[in-house]
Enzyme design. Structure first.
Site, mmCIF file in Angstrom:
data_model
loop_
_atom_site.group_PDB
_atom_site.id
_atom_site.type_symbol
_atom_site.label_atom_id
_atom_site.label_comp_id
_atom_site.label_asym_id
_atom_site.label_seq_id
_atom_site.Cartn_x
_atom_site.Cartn_y
_atom_site.Cartn_z
ATOM 1 N N THR A 251 33.727 54.258 -3.403
ATOM 2 C CA THR A 251 34.386 55.298 -4.192
ATOM 3 C C THR A 251 35.766 55.605 -3.650
ATOM 4 O OG1 THR A 251 32.209 56.231 -4.650
ATOM 5 C CG2 THR A 251 34.091 57.637 -5.104
ATOM 6 N N TYR B 297 25.244 49.698 5.006
ATOM 7 C CA TYR B 297 25.467 49.928 3.572
ATOM 8 C C TYR B 297 24.974 48.701 2.823
ATOM 9 C CZ TYR B 297 28.320 51.267 -0.573
ATOM 10 O OH TYR B 297 28.770 51.617 -1.824
ATOM 11 N N LYS C 70 22.711 53.504 3.952
ATOM 12 C CA LYS C 70 23.029 53.919 2.588
ATOM 13 C C LYS C 70 22.449 52.865 1.665
ATOM 14 C CE LYS C 70 26.660 54.873 -0.765
ATOM 15 N NZ LYS C 70 28.109 54.879 -1.082
ATOM 16 N N VAL D 145 24.358 59.873 -0.133
ATOM 17 C CA VAL D 145 25.800 59.648 -0.049
ATOM 18 C C VAL D 145 26.243 59.477 -1.495
ATOM 19 C CG1 VAL D 145 27.664 58.201 0.801
ATOM 20 C CG2 VAL D 145 25.635 58.566 2.216
#
Length: 301
Positions: free
Chosen positions: A53, A141, A169, A209
């Site tokens: 993001t 991640y 995540k 998250v």
């Protein structure tokens, strides 16, 4: 008596913060500080910078470090600051890890190496080398839709033995795999897809998250707060109320960065333009996002 749960190592309600840019496309550090303060004031206890993001592929190493310093200064010790440092190059990622530590990060978000599609043994070695290179905790991640490779559950089981690999995540959409790892490790599991925030939390996840937290940080936190208070029906209702906006931001054909920034600009929050190759949302899509946001806020009042 039930033992209290351990404190989340990197927070519980984390925002995958956008990177604000000026109208000309330069890094907007004043905007980043204002946004970080707003998010923490409204329920975020952690901020993840320079992730998906945060448009990390388009920001320089120096910009990433400057962003960490600015946000650290703005939020102080009121929230964890996690620096996204993932690249497809192990050596470069290790260098970014060291710089993030110098800039004041509390932890590191490290995506699995993308493009080269390494096998599991190489992915494991990549993460171990980064974890061994410094003293900050790592949040791995797993987002195979973007990287091209999973961090397989068996790989996670081995990596969880490393003292500085503390969290994940999860954007794998493998709910069974998540529960298997949760049952066998102490990894802190964070939902990386907003539609899974409550579901993963209910089976032992640590929190989220969230991209959508850029625009509704208080509402998303209230979902987890209601669950913790034992009001699971209210938690479910609040999650369901957010679903139309979650879908519009994350699953309506545009990247979440584009839709989040469009809505944030409409709400007069610091965001600015996206950097190429991304392109801004048009007025019609922005209007739809704003209507969904206002409808949610109206129901939540």
């Amino acid at each position: 008596m039930t033992s209290p749960l351990p404190a989340p190592p990197l927070g519980r309600t984390l925002c995958a913060m956008v990177t604000p840019f000026t109208p000309s496309g330069a890094l907007d550090l004043d905007g980043a500080q204002h946004l970080a303060t707003h998010l923490v004031t409204n329920g975020c206890d952690g901020l993840v910078l320079s992730g998906t993001t945060g448009e990390s592929p388009t920001t320089t190493d120096a910009e990433k470090s400057d962003l960490v310093r600015a946000v650290r200064e703005a939020v102080g010790d009121r929230a964890k600051v996690i620096a996204g440092i993932g690249t497809p190059d192990t050596r470069h990622t290790t260098e970014l890890a060291r710089e993030a530590g110098k800039a004041g990060a509390d932890g590191l978000l490290v995506v699995s190496p993308y493009y080269s599609r390494p096998p599991q043994e190489a992915i494991e070695a990549h993460f171990r080398e980064i974890a061994d290179a410094g003293d900050l905790p790592l949040m791995l991640y797993d987002i195979p839709a973007r990287t091209g490779t999973r961090i397989e559950p068996e790989t996670l089981l081995r990596l969880a033995e490393h003292p500085r690999i503390v969290a994940l995540k999860d954007c794998s959409s493998d709910f069974l795999g998540a529960q298997k790892v949760l049952a066998r490790t102490a990894l802190a599991y964070y939902a990386g897809c907003d539609e899974h925030n409550l579901a993963l939390y209910a089976v032992g996840g640590t929190g989220y998250v969230s991209t959508v937290a850029n625009v509704i940080p208080a509402h998303l936190r209230t979902v987890l707060d209601a669950f913790d208070a034992g009001d699971t029906a209210r938690a479910a209702r609040l999650q369901q109320q957010a679903t139309p906006l979650i879908e519009a931001i994350m699953s309506a054909g545009l990247p979440g960065t584009v839709t989040a920034k469009a809505l944030m600009n409409a709400l007069n929050l610091p965001a600015g333009p996206v950097r190429g190759p991304l392109q801004p949302a048009d007025a019609r899509r922005t209007g739809e996002l704003l209507a969904l946001h206002d409808d949610l806020i109206g129901h939540s009042a």
